[in-house]
Scaffold this active site. Sequence first.
Site, PDB file in Angstrom:
ATOM      1  N   GLY A  83      26.932  29.035  41.766  1.00  0.00           N
ATOM      2  CA  GLY A  83      25.578  28.594  41.485  1.00  0.00           C
ATOM      3  C   GLY A  83      24.792  28.204  42.717  1.00  0.00           C
ATOM      4  O   GLY A  83      25.330  28.023  43.813  1.00  0.00           O
ATOM      5  N   SER A 108      25.713  33.720  38.228  1.00  0.00           N
ATOM      6  CA  SER A 108      26.138  32.505  37.544  1.00  0.00           C
ATOM      7  C   SER A 108      25.094  32.026  36.544  1.00  0.00           C
ATOM      8  O   SER A 108      23.887  32.186  36.743  1.00  0.00           O
ATOM      9  CB  SER A 108      26.393  31.393  38.567  1.00  0.00           C
ATOM     10  OG  SER A 108      26.644  30.160  37.935  1.00  0.00           O
ATOM     11  N   GLN A 129      28.165  35.500  34.579  1.00  0.00           N
ATOM     12  CA  GLN A 129      29.114  34.433  34.262  1.00  0.00           C
ATOM     13  C   GLN A 129      28.471  33.482  33.277  1.00  0.00           C
ATOM     14  O   GLN A 129      27.353  33.013  33.483  1.00  0.00           O
ATOM     15  CB  GLN A 129      29.517  33.685  35.529  1.00  0.00           C
ATOM     16  CG  GLN A 129      30.419  32.477  35.294  1.00  0.00           C
ATOM     17  CD  GLN A 129      29.628  31.180  35.156  1.00  0.00           C
ATOM     18  OE1 GLN A 129      28.496  31.088  35.610  1.00  0.00           O
ATOM     19  NE2 GLN A 129      30.216  30.197  34.491  1.00  0.00           N
ATOM     20  N   TYR A 131      28.612  30.001  30.898  1.00  0.00           N
ATOM     21  CA  TYR A 131      29.119  28.732  30.388  1.00  0.00           C
ATOM     22  C   TYR A 131      28.700  28.637  28.923  1.00  0.00           C
ATOM     23  O   TYR A 131      27.511  28.745  28.609  1.00  0.00           O
ATOM     24  CB  TYR A 131      28.525  27.552  31.151  1.00  0.00           C
ATOM     25  CG  TYR A 131      29.119  27.328  32.518  1.00  0.00           C
ATOM     26  CD1 TYR A 131      30.433  26.899  32.665  1.00  0.00           C
ATOM     27  CD2 TYR A 131      28.349  27.525  33.664  1.00  0.00           C
ATOM     28  CE1 TYR A 131      30.969  26.683  33.921  1.00  0.00           C
ATOM     29  CE2 TYR A 131      28.881  27.304  34.924  1.00  0.00           C
ATOM     30  CZ  TYR A 131      30.196  26.887  35.041  1.00  0.00           C
ATOM     31  OH  TYR A 131      30.728  26.667  36.290  1.00  0.00           O
ATOM     32  N   THR A 157      33.569  31.177  31.821  1.00  0.00           N
ATOM     33  CA  THR A 157      34.326  30.141  32.524  1.00  0.00           C
ATOM     34  C   THR A 157      34.808  29.099  31.537  1.00  0.00           C
ATOM     35  O   THR A 157      34.009  28.505  30.806  1.00  0.00           O
ATOM     36  CB  THR A 157      33.465  29.486  33.618  1.00  0.00           C
ATOM     37  OG1 THR A 157      33.129  30.481  34.583  1.00  0.00           O
ATOM     38  CG2 THR A 157      34.217  28.358  34.297  1.00  0.00           C
ATOM     39  N   SER A 252      41.820  31.636  38.413  1.00  0.00           N
ATOM     40  CA  SER A 252      40.979  30.844  39.298  1.00  0.00           C
ATOM     41  C   SER A 252      41.225  29.363  39.076  1.00  0.00           C
ATOM     42  O   SER A 252      41.591  28.949  37.969  1.00  0.00           O
ATOM     43  CB  SER A 252      39.501  31.157  39.022  1.00  0.00           C
ATOM     44  OG  SER A 252      38.640  30.276  39.704  1.00  0.00           O
ATOM     45  N   HIS A 254      38.586  27.449  39.958  1.00  0.00           N
ATOM     46  CA  HIS A 254      37.183  27.056  40.123  1.00  0.00           C
ATOM     47  C   HIS A 254      36.958  26.527  41.529  1.00  0.00           C
ATOM     48  O   HIS A 254      36.261  25.533  41.741  1.00  0.00           O
ATOM     49  CB  HIS A 254      36.797  26.009  39.070  1.00  0.00           C
ATOM     50  CG  HIS A 254      35.368  26.092  38.625  1.00  0.00           C
ATOM     51  ND1 HIS A 254      34.907  27.075  37.788  1.00  0.00           N
ATOM     52  CD2 HIS A 254      34.294  25.326  38.920  1.00  0.00           C
ATOM     53  CE1 HIS A 254      33.617  26.900  37.577  1.00  0.00           C
ATOM     54  NE2 HIS A 254      33.224  25.848  38.253  1.00  0.00           N
ATOM     55  N   SER A 287      40.419  31.372  47.543  1.00  0.00           N
ATOM     56  CA  SER A 287      41.019  31.284  48.877  1.00  0.00           C
ATOM     57  C   SER A 287      41.368  32.630  49.489  1.00  0.00           C
ATOM     58  O   SER A 287      42.202  32.700  50.396  1.00  0.00           O
ATOM     59  CB  SER A 287      42.255  30.370  48.856  1.00  0.00           C
ATOM     60  OG  SER A 287      41.885  29.044  48.539  1.00  0.00           O
ATOM     61  N   ARG A 289      40.608  35.073  52.101  1.00  0.00           N
ATOM     62  CA  ARG A 289      39.830  34.961  53.329  1.00  0.00           C
ATOM     63  C   ARG A 289      40.080  36.109  54.311  1.00  0.00           C
ATOM     64  O   ARG A 289      39.430  36.166  55.353  1.00  0.00           O
ATOM     65  CB  ARG A 289      40.137  33.630  54.034  1.00  0.00           C
ATOM     66  CG  ARG A 289      39.711  32.391  53.239  1.00  0.00           C
ATOM     67  CD  ARG A 289      38.212  32.337  53.065  1.00  0.00           C
ATOM     68  NE  ARG A 289      37.775  31.140  52.356  1.00  0.00           N
ATOM     69  CZ  ARG A 289      37.615  31.056  51.044  1.00  0.00           C
ATOM     70  NH1 ARG A 289      37.850  32.125  50.273  1.00  0.00           N
ATOM     71  NH2 ARG A 289      37.203  29.935  50.490  1.00  0.00           N
TER      72      ARG A 289
END
EC number: 1.1.3.46
Length: 357
Positions: A83, A108, A129, A131, A157, A252, A254, A287, A289
Amino acid sequence: MPLPPHLYTLADYARAAQARIDPAVWAWLEGASGDGAARRREEASFAAHALLNRPLADLRGGHTRRRLLGLELAHPVMLSPLGYHGLVHPEGELATARGCLETVMTVSTMASQPIEAIAQVAAGPLWFQLYVQPRREDTLRLIRRAEAAEARAIIVTLDTPAQPASPQALRAGFAIPRGVEAVHLSGFAPAPEASGGWYNPALSRLTAAAPGWDDMAWLRDQTDLPLLAKGMSRVDDAARLMALGWDGLVLSTHGGRAMEGAAAPLTLLPAMRAALGADRAILLDGSVRTGADVFRALALGADAVMIGRPQLHGLGVGGALGVAHMLKILREELELAMVLAGCATLDAIGPDALIGG
């Protein structure tokens, strides 16, 4: 905006972004729940798996293409839902969408730009995504907006019925500034008042509005778009959801922002893949990367990975160009890992290419 020199890795982007982004916003972006254990566990899970090199392999015709839920992607690196892109760039998600080349951007519910405007400038396909809202009619409004904007899938989510503010953001005094808001939620009803026995009364209100299994069945009936659940970690729950006709999962934590003691998504991959089989999509978010991290996730069963914080690092440093360059770095690093591990295609990447873990 032009890119500064010496941006060769995602770590370079993170350092450059920290120097450009307001410290309170940086605390919000980089913060995690509790003492950050979930995020550290994610990072350690990648380091625990080493890649095995494989010389002499036939690599002719190699590529990174992937077919996923009806899309032909040039590579398996996608943008996670995140977001408030307007916190780091004046054009917000519009600039991110322009830089998301040859892959999927996930818009989002908490975006600072509307999906209709994002769709007008997007360089590639969009997902949305969701909610789940306290009122079903509001949830359905979001779904219909996503469909009208030609989103190609919906990620729901589920792992944040209550989302703690990170200690880092609290210490920095972070607050959403005026002019930045979750535009998709304008006019929606707030969470209902509810009684309960929790010491923290906010939890009674939040859990009263949290979705349940009946909502999962209802959601499946509302759209023909592929549905993926984000934030599940138990195999039995995942299997139950797939039995309702859902299309896949996004493993995930989050961004380490929800459950402080959450399991690293990478460690969940093998069991989830074994339980759900090859006909359900499994994505890993958290994570990632380096291109070697992408390789590790694919080797353990992911169809693709999703990138969260680094998209705002790229956006804050170089706008759309920064997002595109960040993705280019990961794709090239993945190609290098594939060549050195003797894997000409993504389908050739399997658990036998790793050691440790």
